[in-house]
Design an enzyme around this catalytic site. Structure first.
Site: not given
Length: 458
Positions: A152, A155-157, A159, A174, A268
């Site tokens: 997957g 926006g940040m990473a 995987v 990741k 979060d």
């Protein structure tokens, strides 16, 4: 055609906003090469990437004896030498101009300085690396881990699925987006996430196995969890059965109690960060914005988190502790019980204002079947003042256990069988009947339900 227009036509740069492409084009140097000229020599230092604007190049691939085994040809809109921007390692192949060629050359050293000032431009490196990691003849490794495929991206990473070399075990890898690598604060936070998660060993927290730094970015290697993300479960099923809700909440509370005991606040908690294995075991993921208790005691000007699940003190940037996670867990419980969020708006700031100002309504207002104990859990977890909430996640575990159904004594248990013999043309009606029966059966506390499907009767 301008450099900006041309670069926007190249797949590796399409994800960049026009403004970022304009900035990148300022780093491009146009260079022309006559037919037959060698552009890159194997073994030379890797110091630049080349984007072909016009013409064609050839890349001879040789075996260990130096014999040519195939030739790769690249044309306009394609690029070569890109790994120089990620590693700076010596070139591993020769490149020749097959025809007259014009390239846009992006040199490594000035680009590095440029990306520290304009971090958003760096996302093209993530796009390039993602492709190279997944290509059949690509690099396919991160440190000692071999890549198998992609799991997957966000926006940040990104995987990836990988393979642990010694244990021959599937892992999740990741990779931090390059635009965040050049954001020193975020890169530091990513490294901190690896340290935080590596120190949290709990059956309901995704385990971090290792970390790597490679290809100008950072990687966290975690256990690969196979299951259903809770957000998808809610989207698909709407209201989650009440006994199942209790089991999920109890395991999440246990995971959070472990994290809080070790001085870590998640910050979060939301369905997208919870995965349910087929066995029913819950795993809490993504400690990317977690803070230590000491850090959380400082007021924060930057509001980081997911607005729909954020506690009042987090929304206001105030000091916080583990009770902020308890509030978020209460919002998650509300969503599981009703299939909806208590506060929803296209404007995230309006959602934050409502978390600060408005009481979280009882889930019974949307779903009258919600048991009293779960409605009370939501009420106490989502109190505006931290001192009015459950004080520890261990208290939530205890609260849920008080109302948990007692284990069935199999020596005294009773069972009833409901069999329907029907014409296949009535399949839809019979399926509906069983769904209604199953829904009613789930209301019986402690009952265990089994449905069999016999396709042939002799």
């Amino acid at each position: 055609m301008s450099f900006t227009t041309f670069l926007k036509s190249v797949p590796a740069f399409r994800s960049l906003a026009t403004r970022e492409v304009e900035r990148l084009s300022s780093q491009c140097e146009p260079v022309a090469y006559p037919q037959g000229q060698q552009i890159i020599r194997k073994g030379d230092p890797g110091d630049a990437m080349y984007v072909i604007r016009r013409g064609e190049v050839k890349v001879p691939i040789v075996d260990e004896h130096g014999r040519e085994k195939l030739v790769i040809r690249l044309g306009a809109g394609e690029f070569f030498g890109e790994m120089a921007l990620l590693t700076g390692e010596p070139r591993n192949a020769d490149v020749f101009a097959e025809t007259e060629v014009e390239c846009l050359v992006i040199r490594r050293k000035p680009l590095q300085d440029f990306l520290h000032k304009h971090t958003g431009v760096a996302s093209f490196l993530t796009e390039i690396l993602g492709r190279r990691l997944l290509e059949g003849d690509g690099i396919r490794t991160v440190g000692k881990y071999r890549l198998v495929g992609e799991l997957g991206r966000g926006g940040m990473a990104h995987v990836f699925e990988g393979l642990h070399p010694q244990l021959n075990m599937a892992v999740a890898i990741k990779m931090l987006s390059h635009e965040l690598v050049y954001d020193e604060e975020f890169a530091s936070r990513f490294r901190e996430e690896a340290k935080i998660m590596a120190g949290l060993k709990h059956e309901n927290i995704v385990e971090v196995i290792d970390s790597e730094e490679a290809y100008a970015t950072f990687f966290i290697i975690m256990e690969k969890v196979v299951g259903t993300v809770l957000s998808r479960m809610i989207d698909t099923r709407g209201v989650i059965p009440f006994d199942e809700t209790r089991r999920i909440l109890s395991q999440l509370a246990s995971a959070l109690d472990h994290a809080h005991t070790h001085g870590i606040i998640h910050r979060d908690i939301k369905p997208a960060n919870v995965i349910i294995e087929e066995s029913g075991r819950v795993k809490l993921m993504d400690f990317g914005i977690a803070k230590t208790q000491k850090e959380a005691e400082q007021e924060d000007e930057d509001i980081v988190g997911t607005a729909e699940y954020m506690s009042p003190e987090q929304a206001l940037g105030r000091k916080m502790d583990g009770r902020a996670d308890i509030y978020s867990l209460g919002i998650l419980a509300y969503e599981m019980l009703t299939g909806r969020l208590p506060f929803d708006s296209p404007d995230p700031y309006e959602i934050l204002r409502r978390h600060v100002r408005d009481e979280v309504p009882s889930p019974k207002l949307l779903n009258q079947r919600v048991p009293d104990d779960l409605a009370e859990l939501v009420r106490r977890a989502c109190a505006k003042k931290p001192e009015d909430r459950f004080q520890r996640c261990a208290d939530i575990v205890k609260f849920l256990q008080q109302d948990a159904p007692a284990a069935i004594d199999l020596s005294k248990a009773r069972a009833k069988v409901f069999t329907v013999i029907y014409d296949p043309e009535r399949e839809e009606q019979v399926t509906g009947l069983f769904r209604r029966a199953l829904a009613e059966a789930r209301k019986i506390r402690g009952a265990r339900i089994s449905i069999s499907d016999m396709n042939r009767i002799y």
